[in-house]
Structure formats: C-alpha cells, structure tokens
Design a protein around this motif. Structure first.
Motif, short mmCIF file in Angstrom:
data_model
loop_
_atom_site.label_atom_id
_atom_site.label_comp_id
_atom_site.label_asym_id
_atom_site.label_seq_id
_atom_site.Cartn_x
_atom_site.Cartn_y
_atom_site.Cartn_z
N TYR A 54 28.27 59.54 48.16
CA TYR A 54 27.61 59.97 46.91
C TYR A 54 27.13 58.80 46.07
N ALA A 55 27.68 57.60 46.30
CA ALA A 55 27.19 56.45 45.53
C ALA A 55 25.84 55.99 46.05
N ALA A 56 25.52 56.34 47.30
CA ALA A 56 24.18 56.01 47.82
C ALA A 56 23.16 56.96 47.22
N GLU B 275 26.49 42.05 41.36
CA GLU B 275 25.53 43.05 40.88
C GLU B 275 24.79 43.66 42.06
N HIS B 276 24.09 44.76 41.78
CA HIS B 276 23.21 45.37 42.77
C HIS B 276 22.00 44.45 42.99
N ALA B 277 21.37 44.60 44.16
CA ALA B 277 20.19 43.79 44.48
C ALA B 277 19.10 43.92 43.41
N CYS C 196 22.98 46.11 30.56
CA CYS C 196 24.00 46.69 31.43
C CYS C 196 23.35 47.63 32.45
N ASP C 197 23.59 47.36 33.72
CA ASP C 197 23.17 48.26 34.78
C ASP C 197 24.28 49.32 34.89
N ALA C 198 23.99 50.50 34.35
CA ALA C 198 25.01 51.57 34.33
C ALA C 198 24.67 52.67 35.34
N VAL C 199 23.93 52.29 36.39
CA VAL C 199 23.48 53.28 37.37
C VAL C 199 24.66 54.05 37.97
N GLN C 200 25.77 53.35 38.24
CA GLN C 200 26.92 54.05 38.83
C GLN C 200 27.90 54.55 37.77
N GLY D 50 16.44 53.27 38.83
CA GLY D 50 17.32 52.26 38.25
C GLY D 50 16.76 50.85 38.45
N THR D 51 16.17 50.63 39.60
CA THR D 51 15.61 49.31 39.91
C THR D 51 14.54 48.93 38.89
N GLU D 52 13.70 49.90 38.51
CA GLU D 52 12.66 49.59 37.51
C GLU D 52 13.31 49.23 36.17
N GLY D 53 14.33 49.99 35.78
CA GLY D 53 15.00 49.70 34.51
C GLY D 53 15.60 48.30 34.51
N ASP D 54 16.25 47.93 35.61
CA ASP D 54 16.85 46.60 35.71
C ASP D 54 15.76 45.52 35.65
N ASN D 55 14.68 45.72 36.38
CA ASN D 55 13.59 44.74 36.37
C ASN D 55 13.00 44.58 34.98
N VAL E 3 19.79 53.44 33.85
CA VAL E 3 20.44 54.48 34.66
C VAL E 3 19.42 55.07 35.64
N SER E 4 19.93 55.87 36.58
CA SER E 4 19.06 56.42 37.62
C SER E 4 19.42 57.88 37.86
N GLY E 5 18.42 58.70 38.17
CA GLY E 5 18.65 60.13 38.31
C GLY E 5 19.32 60.55 39.61
N HIS E 6 18.99 59.87 40.71
CA HIS E 6 19.43 60.41 42.00
C HIS E 6 20.92 60.19 42.27
N LYS E 7 21.62 59.49 41.38
CA LYS E 7 23.08 59.37 41.53
C LYS E 7 23.80 60.51 40.84
N ILE E 8 23.07 61.30 40.04
CA ILE E 8 23.76 62.33 39.24
C ILE E 8 23.21 63.74 39.51
N MET F 17 25.34 42.59 33.03
CA MET F 17 26.60 42.95 33.72
C MET F 17 26.61 44.45 33.98
N MET F 18 26.97 44.81 35.20
CA MET F 18 27.00 46.23 35.55
C MET F 18 28.22 46.90 34.94
N LEU F 19 28.18 48.23 34.82
CA LEU F 19 29.33 48.95 34.28
C LEU F 19 30.31 49.29 35.40
N1 PLP Z 1 22.20 49.50 40.33
C1 PLP Z 1 23.24 50.01 40.99
C2 PLP Z 1 24.61 49.62 40.58
C3 PLP Z 1 23.04 50.88 42.07
O1 PLP Z 1 24.10 51.37 42.73
C4 PLP Z 1 21.72 51.22 42.43
C5 PLP Z 1 21.46 52.12 43.59
O2 PLP Z 1 22.24 52.18 44.50
C6 PLP Z 1 20.66 50.68 41.69
C7 PLP Z 1 20.92 49.82 40.65
C8 PLP Z 1 19.24 51.02 42.00
O3 PLP Z 1 18.92 52.32 41.56
P1 PLP Z 1 17.66 53.09 42.19
O4 PLP Z 1 18.05 53.49 43.56
O5 PLP Z 1 17.45 54.26 41.29
O6 PLP Z 1 16.52 52.14 42.14
#
Ligand code: PLP
Length: 379
Positions: free
Chosen positions: A9-11, A99-101, A177-181, A71-76, A200-205, A146-148
């Motif tokens: 589910y984290a993917a 951190e995430h890539a 803060c990358d709070a995607v997870q 989430g990637t766009e938000g982080d960028n 944050v990102s929609g497809h994780k929730i 820093m991620m959450l």
């Molecule tokens: N940040 C974290 C901690 C993630 O786990 C992910 C996705 O796995 C992302 C960012 C990227 O989010 P998105 O897949 O919506 O681009």
C-alpha cells in the motif's frame, strides 16, 4: 482485487469507491473551470469545495493549498522554488540521506546548479534527531527538506521539533516536508508541523494516480514551477484536473472521517510481524515502523528481488524497498548501515485498514514456502 494478497500500500493504494464515484460525476461535468458561462462555473464551484475539503484535512486555509499532478511535482516545486526564494541567504540545503527520489534527485540537480547539500545520515534504527539537524545549520542555509514518514521503514521523523530548531536558528530558513506517506496516516493535521511547505499525493490515500497538493504557508512567496494560463491563483498553471481533484477530495473526506482505519492497519501489521517471527526464525525486523502502515524486515542470506518475484508468482505483492528502486539496493537501508546480508534480503511490507489477518496468514505461509524453496537453491 483478483485474489491478490496485497501488502504494498505504500507503493500505491486501490482507488476508494467514494473517489471513483466522485470522479465519474466530475467527468460527466466536463466544463473548464476557467470558462465564464454558468455550466463551467459549476466545475469551478466544485473545485472550490474540493479544495476546502482537502484544506480542512490539512488544517490550513484553502488559499494555502495548491493542486499538483503528484507528490513528485510538489517536492520539485518546493525545493527548486524554495531554494530560489532564499538564494540571497545562501546556497546551502539540508535534507536527509533517506528521502524519496523526488527529493534526492532534485537536490542532486540543485547541486549541479551550484547548491551545496548536506545529507543527514540516520542511525541504525533509521532515526534522525532535531539536534543532528540543528548541528548542520549554517549562516548560508536557505532550505531544509525532511520527510514526515519514511516510505521504506515507516519511521516518523520529528518534523515538528526540527521546524522549531530551524526557526529558532533563523525564521527565514524555509522548511519543506514531504508528507506523501504521512497524509491521513498520522493523527495530527499536517499544518501543525509548522513547516512552510508540505507536499502530499493522492494515490497513497485512495485517490487515482495523477493528483497531489502542495501546502504553501501564507506569506511564503513561492514562484510557480509551471507558468501558463494562471490557474491556481497564478501559482500552478494548467487546466484543473477536475475529475482527479474530485476523487482526491472524496478520498480525503472518507479517510479523514474514519481515523479508526489507522488502528486497524496497525493491528494487522503487528499481527503479521509476530506471525512472521514465529514462522521464520531467520527473519529479522529492520523497522516495525512508527506509522501504522509500513514496516521493514529482512531474510539475511536471501536476495529480496528473488523473494519478491517468487511471492509475486503466488499472487502475493510486497516490495524489496521503494517501488521506485527497480532492483537496486535500497539507499534507505544502506544509509542505516545495515550489514550487507540484511540489505540484500530486505523487504518492505505495507498495510491498509482493509488488510486482514487471513491475508497476513497467506503472506506468512507464502514467505515460509518461498524461503524453504530458495534455501535449497542457495545451499
Ligand atoms: N515522497 C514519498 C515519501 C513517496 O513515498 C513517494 C511515492 O512513493 C513520493 C514522494 C512521490 O509521490 P508520487 O508518486 O505522487 O509522485
């Protein structure tokens, strides 16, 4: 889910029925929110209400919340424009090595543009302390990211205390803060972290892929990453993805209304870990995870890609780390200085409130069978 035993589910998470319904309704109302006639104004009104719903879950004002594609766009956006906003302060950025890539690769790109990045290393448990961050702050630090919740260990970072440490050093340093997870997986509204920027990102929730949001604290004058028609108050151009936004808001409304989901996910995770330890004496727990939905284990002596494939052939879905690694050893577990056999055999298991004990039993027996059959091949 076609007899899938899903522990990834984290993917990504299945799209919630509420989100599918809202998406279908919004698809039926195809007006462009920027058009001036009444039919399109209904789409604009809907986006407004959806923004209010997501903002309410964040605990922020709707004017502080901007829809993104992921989430990637938000982080960028946060990192590139945040670093630019504070360029006069200096060109030093602090982040963590785990951190995430989406954050790490953006930092590497910023390094190529002349920024200097400090990557904080976690301890063996995957933790980073506010003191560690405070010690890395410099007069030329422009931005901290820093991620959450770590997406591979489930460790929750002390973001709130880290924000306090940074702001005590200098309130002008921006905190992203990358709070995607962490969105809807941690009990407190994200605004309480005190960060300037939160992605944050929609497809994780339970929303579909292709939608996310960036919180930009009032007063932070972040320039847009995407320029064009001036949507989202001129800060994120591109015709609003009305159907994805509707689905995102529906998933947020449903998730925010039922926080017992967190307890249900945590209970199945705990059950799975205890059953795994019973069934596989060689298995070690890398991290039981603070967040309810993620933990990491390892089978030293095994290759996780092979284990993941063998389990996959039996319809059991787990991950050998972040889904984005594609077979490379996890940079998160490597940064934790785990011994090589632990790195090689590492598996991430991730849960939702819909995960059941029966599924956990199926995972345990499939993993035991896989380990038995692979042990014969290894030895
Ligand atoms: N940040 C974290 C901690 C993630 O786990 C992910 C996705 O796995 C992302 C960012 C990227 O989010 P998105 O897949 O919506 O681009």
């Amino acid at each position: 889910m076609d007899n899938l035993i899903y522990f990834d589910y984290a993917a990504t998470a299945p799209v919630r029925p509420e989100a599918i319904k809202a998406m279908m309704d919004a698809l039926g109302q195809f007006g462009n929110p920027s058009s001036r006639y009444g039919y399109a104004r209904r789409a604009a009104q809907r986006v407004k209400e959806d923004r209010e719903a997501v903002a309410a879950a964040f605990g922020c004002s709707p004017s502080e919340l901007f829809f993104t594609s992921c989430g990637t766009e938000g982080d960028n956006w946060a990192l590139r424009r945040g670093a630019e906003l504070n360029r006069r302060r200096g060109r030093h950025i602090i982040t963590t090595a785990v951190e995430h890539a989406a954050v790490l690769e953006t930092c590497r790109d910023l390094e190529r543009q002349g920024y200097e990045v400090t990557y904080l290393k976690p301890d063996r448990a995957g933790r980073i302390s506010p003191e560690q961050l405070a010690a890395a702050l410099r007069a030329d630090t422009a931005l901290v990211s820093m991620m959450l919740v770590n997406n591979e260990t489930g460790v929750i970072f002390p973001v709130e205390d880290c924000v306090k440490a940074v702001k005590a050093f200098d309130p002008a340093i921006l905190f992203h803060c990358d709070a995607v997870q962490g969105f809807l997986k941690t009990p407190r509204p994200l605004v309480r972290l005190g960060a300037d920027l939160v992605a944050v990102s929609g497809h994780k929730i339970g929303a579909p892929k292709g939608i996310g949001a960036l919180y930009v604290k009032k007063g932070v004058r972040l320039r847009p990453l995407l320029t064009g028609g001036g949507q989202e108050e001129g800060l994120r151009s591109g015709t609003e993805a009305t159907a994805q936004i509707a689905a995102f808001a529906a998933a947020v409304r449903a998730g925010a209304a039922d926080q017992t989901r967190l307890e249900r996910a945590a209970a199945v995770k705990e059950y799975t870990l205890s059953k795994l330890k019973e069934a596989l004496p060689r298995l070690e727990v890398i991290s039981a995870g603070d967040a309810p939905h993620i933990c990491a284990v390892t089978l030293p002596g095994y290759k996780s890609e092979v284990v993941v494939r063998v389990l996959g052939d039996r319809g059991v879905c787990v991950s050998s780390g972040s889904a984005c690694h594609k077979g490379r050893p996890s940079h998160v577990f490597a940064a934790m200085n785990l011994p090589k056999p632990w790195l090689d055999g590492a598996l991430r298991l991730s849960f939702s409130a819909d995960s059941t004990r029966e599924e956990a039993d199926a995972l345990v027996s499939a993993l035991r069978d896989a380990a038995d059959s692979l042990f014969t091949t290894l030895s």
